[in-house]
Design an enzyme around this catalytic site. Structure first.
Site, PDB file in Angstrom:
ATOM      1  CG  HIS A  64      -0.267  -4.567  -9.117  1.00 24.47           C
ATOM      2  ND1 HIS A  64       0.081  -4.310 -10.412  1.00 24.47           N
ATOM      3  CD2 HIS A  64       0.700  -4.912  -8.448  1.00 24.47           C
ATOM      4  CE1 HIS A  64       1.637  -4.445 -10.247  1.00 24.47           C
ATOM      5  NE2 HIS A  64       1.628  -5.061  -9.129  1.00 24.47           N
ATOM      6  CG  ASP A  65      -8.163  -3.211  -7.772  1.00 24.36           C
ATOM      7  OD1 ASP A  65      -8.055  -2.271  -7.990  1.00 24.36           O
ATOM      8  OD2 ASP A  65      -9.248  -3.996  -7.672  1.00 24.36           O
TER       9      ASP A  65
END
Ligand SMILES: *[C@@H]1O[C@H](CO)[C@@H](O)[C@H](O)[C@H]1NC(C)=O
Length: 378
Positions: A300-301
């Site tokens: 997600h980062d």
């Protein structure tokens, strides 16, 4: 000599001068006791004055001339990125051959680069008129939603694009033609400060500010990550770049995607992904649920790294056509980096898809507010 004495813990006064300098003294022995000592004290004092002068010059001018890893120590500014461990830098003989680069030169590169960025406007208008944008419901649209940059991110994107192009210009005109390696050139260019350019204040506002007291006394840190580190107030802050441990290896030292050792394109990311991760159900005896959770966090980062949009029309960028083939070159935005799909692809092969949309990431100022290689917004 002075250092030796300090290390040995001896006094600065030359107590053993008598033993070493008897023949230099032409006077009678009784008058001679102090004279060798006297001239030596003068000598040591001169050395100290010189040492002081060198230290003062180093602290005052060092940050202007020192290469990046060194100016971390001599720079009086407290805000800077962490050091990199494989910093390529031209050797002293090479450095001597390079021309001195002044603010006039960097200003000129910036104006040339502004001109080239302004030419994007026409292309982006054309793409807009021709309706080249992600189809609704397509993976390309999903990607553009995931990586949607804020309007502030787009402001930094435009500025950093201009600085990046100016850096390319500096690499070509002030460095490569003097016989330097690309990476050495790029790191040499990255010692040039933006301070006196048009973009100095904008970068300083993002990267070099002192944390106000009221932010520091809060129970929780700021939502945008500013002042998380009280000394290096912009570390981890929104809209600043990913930090690097290693020096980037762009093909041109500044922003072109990395190439293989034989200067060809690297293999397709889709091919690498297919070879490395086959999608089979094989339970593992040792790994726990923390592995997928951690992977998800990293994923997600990375996937929320803002993706470039058209800078004038603000439209999402499309790099493949609707049937999954490459766009005609006249419709290809320079920020496109489509991924080629191998014909034996288990999913896309049957559908005759040969192109996956991928647009380059939004860039931002470098942490030390210099010219040099592109940095992606974290
Ligand atoms: C460089 O550009 C900046 C901003 O446009 C300007 O303030 C400065 O005077 C210029 N410096 C030189 C030496 O041309």
């Amino acid at each position: 000599m002075l250092f030796e004495r300090i290390i040995e813990g001896k006094s600065m006064l030359n107590t053993d001068a008598k033993d070493r300098l008897p023949e230099k003294c032409s006077r009678r022995k009784s008058e001679c006791d102090g004279c060798g000592e006297h001239s030596n004290i003068l000598e040591e004092m001169m050395k100290m004055v010189l040492l002081g002068l060198v230290l003062w010059a180093g602290v005052t001018f060092g940050s202007l001339v020192a290469p990046y890893p060194l100016n971390l120590f001599v720079n009086t500014d407290i805000i800077h990125p962490p050091p990199m461990y494989d910093f390529p830098f031209p050797n002293p003989q090479m450095l001597k051959r390079l021309p001195h680069i002044t603010v006039q030169h960097t200003n000129k590169s910036i104006s040339i680069s502004k001109l080239s960025v302004s030419m994007l406007e026409r292309l982006e208008e054309n793409l807009n008129m021709a309706g080249i944008k992600p189809q609704s419901g397509s993976p390309a649209q999903g990607l553009s939603i995931y990586g949607l940059p804020s309007s502030v991110a787009m402001k930094y994107e435009k500025s950093s694009m201009i600085i990046t192009k100016a850096s390319q210009n500096l690499v070509w005109t002030k460095c490569i033609r003097y016989g330097l390696e690309t990476d050495e050139c790029a790191s040499y260019i990255s010692t040039l400060n933006l301070r006196e350019s048009e973009y100095g204040p904008e970068c300083a506002q993002l990267e070099r500010f002192t944390c106000p007291k009221n932010k520091m006394s809060l129970k929780y840190r700021m939502f945008d990550g500013s002042c998380n580190n009280p000394v290096r107030s912009s570390w981890g802050q929104a809209l600043t770049g990913y930090k690097r441990l290693l020096h980037p290896r762009y093909a041109d030292g500044i922003e072109q995607p990395r190439r293989a050792m034989n200067h060809k394109d690297l293999p397709s990311a889709r091919l690498v992904s297919l070879v490395l991760g086959d999608n089979r159900d094989v339970p593992d005896e040792k790994k726990t649920i923390i592995l997928p959770l951690w992977s998800q966090f990293i994923f997600h980062d990375l996937v929320h790294t803002p993706m470039r949009k058209a800078i004038y029309t603000n439209q999402p960028i499309r790099c493949c056509d609707n049937s999954g083939s490459n766009l005609s070159p006249r419709y290809l935005h320079p920020s496109c980096m489509p991924i080629s799909v191998p014909s034996e692809d288990p999913v896309y092969g049957k559908k005759f898809v040969t192109c996956m949309d991928y647009t380059r990431s939004v860039t931002t100022f470098r942490g030390d507010c210099t010219f040099g290689a592109a940095e992606q917004v974290s």
